[in-house]
Scaffold this active site. Sequence first.
Site, short mmCIF file in Angstrom:
data_model
loop_
_atom_site.label_atom_id
_atom_site.label_comp_id
_atom_site.label_asym_id
_atom_site.label_seq_id
_atom_site.Cartn_x
_atom_site.Cartn_y
_atom_site.Cartn_z
N HIS A 64 0.84 -1.21 0.00
CA HIS A 64 0.00 0.00 0.00
C HIS A 64 0.88 1.26 0.00
O HIS A 64 0.68 2.17 -0.81
CB HIS A 64 -0.90 -0.03 1.24
CG HIS A 64 -1.79 1.18 1.40
ND1 HIS A 64 -3.15 1.14 1.21
CD2 HIS A 64 -1.49 2.46 1.74
CE1 HIS A 64 -3.65 2.34 1.42
NE2 HIS A 64 -2.67 3.17 1.75
N GLU A 65 1.87 1.29 0.89
CA GLU A 65 2.74 2.47 0.98
C GLU A 65 3.61 2.60 -0.27
O GLU A 65 3.89 3.71 -0.72
CB GLU A 65 3.59 2.43 2.25
CG GLU A 65 2.79 2.38 3.55
CD GLU A 65 1.73 3.47 3.67
OE1 GLU A 65 1.94 4.59 3.14
OE2 GLU A 65 0.67 3.21 4.28
N HIS A 68 1.80 4.51 -3.01
CA HIS A 68 1.94 5.97 -2.86
C HIS A 68 3.30 6.41 -3.38
O HIS A 68 3.43 7.38 -4.12
CB HIS A 68 1.86 6.37 -1.37
CG HIS A 68 0.49 6.27 -0.77
ND1 HIS A 68 -0.61 6.92 -1.27
CD2 HIS A 68 0.04 5.61 0.34
CE1 HIS A 68 -1.67 6.66 -0.51
NE2 HIS A 68 -1.30 5.86 0.47
ZN LIG Z 1 -2.42 5.25 2.04
#
Ligand SMILES: [Zn+2]
Length: 157
Positions: A64-65, A68
């Site tokens: 998830h990170e 980004h």
């Molecule tokens: Zn996030």
Amino acid sequence: MTDDQLQTYVEQLSQTYFGRPFTHRATFNNRLRTTGGRYLLANHNLEFNPKMQNLPAFAGIVKHELCHYHLHLLGRGYRHRDADFKALLKQVGGDRYAPTLANQAQKTYWHYRCAAGHDLYRRRRINTKRYVCGQCHRPLTQVGQVKADQIGGRQHA
Ligand SMILES: [Zn+2]
Ligand SMILES: [Zn+2]
């Protein structure tokens, strides 16, 4: 896991799932309370919650990170609401929502107990005809389902 081990782990997931190198720093941050991780826009580093490192969901948190991270560096939509973010997250199998300890605590476990009263918790149902208590080898019976935060915190796997 040490910070160096975390760094190696993040670099490996980046290469495996994104086909791109992670060239910044990943560290644990004890001050993160319920958040699993965060991406720092200012310096492109990642921080992770050390309390989550042993959860099965930790790989999903890292992915998830990394979504980004890579999208931001590529100048694409890196925020949760952006189509680029949603598509990449789906592609790599990352956690859909910003991971938190709270939603980990809501995960459901199957609860089993043996005749001697030992409790056993498993994410998946087990066949009680085939498995016995790991502590005393007596038969197990299914008690029901519980949320992770209702478990005493010792024996769930
Ligand atoms: Zn996030
Ligand atoms: Zn037992």
